[in-house]
Write an enzyme that holds these catalytic residues in place. Sequence first.
Site, PDB file in Angstrom:
ATOM      1  CG  HIS A   1      -0.354   0.370   2.497  1.00 17.26           C
ATOM      2  ND1 HIS A   1       0.072  -0.570   3.423  1.00 17.26           N
ATOM      3  CD2 HIS A   1      -0.098   1.579   3.062  1.00 17.26           C
ATOM      4  CE1 HIS A   1       0.549   0.048   4.486  1.00 17.26           C
ATOM      5  NE2 HIS A   1       0.455   1.359   4.287  1.00 17.26           N
TER       6      HIS A   1
ATOM      7  CG  ASP B   1       0.033  -3.936   2.840  1.00 17.16           C
ATOM      8  OD1 ASP B   1       0.480  -3.470   1.773  1.00 17.16           O
ATOM      9  OD2 ASP B   1      -0.142  -3.253   3.874  1.00 17.16           O
TER      10      ASP B   1
ATOM     11  CB  SER C   1       2.840   2.126   6.475  1.00 14.31           C
ATOM     12  OG  SER C   1       1.653   2.282   7.206  1.00 14.31           O
TER      13      SER C   1
END
Length: 455
Positions: free
Chosen positions: A251, A308, A405
């Site tokens: 992502h 992911d 992230s």
Amino acid sequence: MAPPLLLCLILTFLWNLPEAESNVFLKSKVANRFLQRTKRSNSIFEEFKAGNIERECIEEKCSKEEAREVFEDNEKTETFWNVYVDGDQCSSNPCHYRGTCKDGIGSYTCTCLPNYEGKNCEKVLFESCRVFNGNCWHFCKSVQNEIQCSCAESYRLGDDGHSCVAEGDFSCGRNIKARNKREASLPDFVQSQKAILLKKSDNPSPDIRIINGMDCKLGECPWQAVLLDEDDDVFCGGTILSSIHVLTAAHCINQTKNISVIVGEIDISRKETIRLLPVDKVYVHTKFVPPSYLYGHQNVDRKTYDYDIAIIRMKTPIQFSENVVPACLPTADFVKQVLMKQDFGIVSGFGRTQYRGQTSNTLKVITVPYVDRRTCMLSSDFPITPNMFCAGYDTLPQDACQGDSGGPHITAYGDTHFITGINSWGEGCAKKGKYGVYTKVSNFIPWIKAIMSLK
């Protein structure tokens, strides 16, 4: 008057009488050597004098007390007596795997080496690698009830068949800065926070928030990579896997047109003095589910983030040093059986220091405990797929946050650090009752190896 012949015989007898006496009777000193009774010895050395045991217990049956009088030692008496009564039960070597046999009356006892048990030490505890990882430093595999240890890339198996020896100065997963410390596998930030895992606080200190976190000292998070956008702003993290590969979240990739990478830095406040590494290519898992997609006839924000995971290929090789070292890639079984049973993982990044706040210029780090799957699923309003796991605290305000992230979730085993997760998503940052959600790297080992093998 006696006849002359008789008189001669009498005189001859009397003349030879002293000589006859000397031949028949011994002198007292000589006679005493044969007739005097020798006093028996009861010393501890009597067992070494020929004939004592034979006289007492072989030539005729003896009692245990009589044997005790000979040896004058309980342990030696027991050893002799056990064999004397019914033979040596250990003569057939009944103890397997170099176990030690002790004879008894009508029985025997095996003292087993570590990792073996059973009456005859016949049971191998490590046959399935479930106990202490088969004593392997890295990976353990059971083949026909025999343990086979192996090592991560850039290590070789030691001569003992269990240890792993680094083949270079910058072998994967080595925390070089921490090696000379008393607890080599635990850097300062881990040692400082170990107590947090052992207790819960109703009034936790704000100083220990991951989103306001502890500084990772230079060289203590050497696998950390930072992703910058076209404006040189931090937007995600990553994990160094090799000199040309960085692992990150899928992502993260669509957030910018251009990506550059920073490694080996703990303070990025002056980016103009820091070398930015160019990216050659990005590989996103083809099954990645974006947070928003067309579901039926409606736009539904599912926030699954399934699959992911992405790998960045660098245009120029990363130069390894004490401050730049790749994390080790584990095997799936090693993660499941060993790493995810450790007390905690290590999460780091330059993300926001508070929810919706500014990103940090200094590298922050925290230790987060693994959360069992049922608790993880019950805590979330969104799907937790088999490709995800939870880590963190439900009450302590410690978590990763935006900007972290794609960054590493690392688990140490001994002195080696393995990549176990990718910082994927969460519901807020350090929100009570919520955990951080990470991509489960162990599910993607074949995919990672396939991408890294591409030319």
